[in-house]
Write an enzyme that holds these catalytic residues in place. Sequence first.
Site, PDB file in Angstrom:
ATOM      1  N   LYS A   1       0.864  -1.341   0.006  1.00 31.23           N
ATOM      2  CA  LYS A   1       0.039  -0.006  -0.019  1.00 31.23           C
ATOM      3  C   LYS A   1       0.873   1.427  -0.141  1.00 31.23           C
ATOM      4  O   LYS A   1       0.522   2.303   0.779  1.00 31.23           O
ATOM      5  CB  LYS A   1      -0.929   0.082   1.124  1.00 31.23           C
ATOM      6  CG  LYS A   1      -2.040  -1.152   1.252  1.00 31.23           C
ATOM      7  CD  LYS A   1      -2.811  -1.158   2.264  1.00 31.23           C
ATOM      8  CE  LYS A   1      -2.004  -1.644   3.484  1.00 31.23           C
ATOM      9  NZ  LYS A   1      -3.226  -1.747   4.660  1.00 31.23           N
TER      10      LYS A   1
ATOM     11  N   ASP B   1      -5.786  -5.565  10.780  1.00 31.86           N
ATOM     12  CA  ASP B   1      -6.890  -4.839  10.769  1.00 31.86           C
ATOM     13  C   ASP B   1      -8.288  -5.923  10.483  1.00 31.86           C
ATOM     14  O   ASP B   1      -9.218  -5.639  10.731  1.00 31.86           O
ATOM     15  CB  ASP B   1      -7.239  -3.793   9.658  1.00 31.86           C
ATOM     16  CG  ASP B   1      -6.627  -3.822   8.208  1.00 31.86           C
ATOM     17  OD1 ASP B   1      -5.998  -5.382   7.942  1.00 31.86           O
ATOM     18  OD2 ASP B   1      -6.610  -3.277   7.357  1.00 31.86           O
TER      19      ASP B   1
HETATM   20  C1  BGC Z   1      -1.989  -5.770   4.007  1.00 33.52           C
HETATM   21  C2  BGC Z   1      -2.711  -6.464   4.932  1.00 33.52           C
HETATM   22  C3  BGC Z   1      -4.116  -5.573   5.001  1.00 33.52           C
HETATM   23  C4  BGC Z   1      -4.680  -5.185   3.822  1.00 33.52           C
HETATM   24  C5  BGC Z   1      -5.890  -4.353   4.129  1.00 33.52           C
HETATM   25  C6  BGC Z   1      -2.981  -5.374   2.695  1.00 33.52           C
HETATM   26  O1  BGC Z   1      -2.047  -4.547   1.783  1.00 33.52           O
HETATM   27  O2  BGC Z   1      -1.082  -6.672   3.354  1.00 33.52           O
HETATM   28  O3  BGC Z   1      -2.251  -7.001   5.769  1.00 33.52           O
HETATM   29  O4  BGC Z   1      -4.659  -6.318   6.001  1.00 33.52           O
HETATM   30  O5  BGC Z   1      -3.958  -4.491   2.850  1.00 33.52           O
HETATM   31  O6  BGC Z   1      -5.699  -3.201   5.059  1.00 33.52           O
END
Ligand code: BGC
Length: 526
Positions: A212, A247
Site C-alpha cells: 500500500k 486490521d
Molecule cells: C495488507 C494487509 C491488510 C490489507 C488491508 C494489505 O495491503 O498486506 O495486511 O490487511 O492491506 O488493509
Amino acid sequence: MALNIAHILQDDLIAPMVKKTAYGLATTCILGAAVYVGYRVAAPEKHRIRHHRHPELNDQIEKVMDSLKITDDQLVHIMHILEEEMTAGLSPATHKQATVKMFPTYVRNIPNGTEVGKVLALDLGGTNFRVLLIDLRGNDKVELTSKIFVIPQSIMIGDGKYLFRHLAECLYEFMLKENLIHTGLCYPLGFTFSFPCKQEGLASARLTGWTKGFSCAGVVNQDVVKLLQDAINEKGINAKCVALVNDTVGTLMACAYKDPSTAIGLILGTGTNACYIESLDKVGTWDGDYDEPKQVIINMEWGAFGDNDRLNLIRTKYDEEVDLSSINPGKQIFEKMISGMYMGEIVRLIILDLLQQELLFLGHRDTYGDYKTPLYDRGGFYTKFVSTVETDEGIKFSNTRRVLEDIGIRNPTYDDCAIVQHICRQVSKRAARLAGAGLAVLINRIGKSEVTVGVDGSLYRYHPRFKRNMERCMEALVHKDIKFQLTLSDDGSGKGAAMVACVADRSLMTASVFRDEETADYEKVI
Ligand code: BGC
C-alpha cells in the site's frame, strides 16, 4: 430530461462548428473554409453516429469491457486455485514458497461481549494513522475516543526509525490531551498494523514486506512490536504494547463482540485482505499449544494471491500497467485488481486508452491537448470518483459530469458520461466478484450453517454497489445450505485491537499488577 439531452447534443455539434467557422472568418481564408465545409460534408454520418452511439453498441468499447468480465465458471476455477494456495500456505513443507501466506495470528478466542477495561490502540494501515482510547464496558458497550494523524509521504518511504518515532509522538500527544500521561498507570496497548507479518506470538511479529505505498527502510524482517515499544520507551510513555493485530483480525473481533456467528474478517479499503477462524488440525504451521479452543484466526494475506502468475488468465493489460508502475511490481496482484488504492488507476488507464483510440471525449478531440487534464497523470482519477460516478441513476449523469469536469473534461456529452460510468461499473463489479469468490471459499470451508462476515474499509463503505455485487456472486458460489451475511464492522481496526488485547491473552489481563521490565513498574489499569 429530453430537452437536456438535446441541448447537450446540440452543444456538442455546434461548438466545433462555431469554433471552426470563426477561425475561417478570422483568417478570411477561403481555403480553410472550404476544407472545413468539405470535412463536414464528407463525414457527417461518422460524426453523428459517434456522438449518438450507446456504449454497448460500440464493438471496440465492448471489447475492452469484455476483457474485464469474469464468468461464473472462471470464478469457480479461481476458487479452486485459491484453495490450493491456501493449503500451500498452511503446510510447513510449502509455506516458504507459498504466495498466500496464511499466517497464524495467535488469536484463538473471540470476544463474548463481557470484556471490560480501558485500552489504548494504534491503527496504522494507510495514509492516516489513528490513536484510540477504548473503554470496553461489557454488555456489548464500547466507548471510544480517537484522533487521526497524517503520515506524511516522506515518512511512508523514509527510514523506519522515523516512522516509529512519529507513531510514538502522536501517541504522546493523544495521551497528553486525554490526561493519561504521568498517571502512575501503564496502559496496555493493542497495535493494529495492517501489513503482512509473520507472527511469533501475540506481541511479536516480523514484517515480511511492505504494501500500500509504504516502503520504510530497515523494518522488513524486524519485530515491529519491538520497534514500536523502543520508540514508546524512548519517549518515556507509560504504555505497553501487548498485542499486534492485522486490521482483518480487528474487524472480525469487533464484529464478533456483537454477533458470535462471526467467523471471517474482511477489509476492502486501500488494500484488501481476509482472516478467518481455522481448526488447528488444518494448520500445519501451528507451533503453539493444542489447548481448547482448538482453533486460531488465520491472517490470509490474500492480496498476494496471483503473485506466482496463477491469475494471469484474468489479468488485463491495464492490470499489468498498474502493477508495473507501482512501488511493488509483481506483488499483491489480487489486491491490485480489487482494492481502493488501485481501482481509480485502472479506470484512468482504460479511459486514457479509449481516448487515445478516439472512442471517448470526441468533442474534445481538437482541444484536449490544449489544457492539462489529470487523466494523463498517474493517480489522476481517484477511486472515490468511481463511487461518485456509480451513484448516478438514469441519464442525467449529474455526478459523472461533476467528476469529469473536475478532471478537466468540460461539457462532457451523454455518451462520454455513459461510457465512463460503464467502465467504472465493470471495474468495480470485477473487484466485487473476485472478493466475493474469495469469501465463498472461506464460507464453504468453515462449513457452519450460519456465517457472518465482518467487513470494513472505505471501498465497501462508500461504493454504492460493492456489497450488492458481492452478495449476488456469492449466492451462486456458496453452498446452498449455508446462510451468510455481510455485516459492516463498526471501527474494527480500532476496537478490535483493544479486544484482542483484552481477550486473546486473558491471563495477562487478569494479573493484578502489570509489570514492565524494560520501563518502570506500573499498576495495571484493567
Ligand atoms: C495488507 C494487509 C491488510 C490489507 C488491508 C494489505 O495491503 O498486506 O495486511 O490487511 O492491506 O488493509
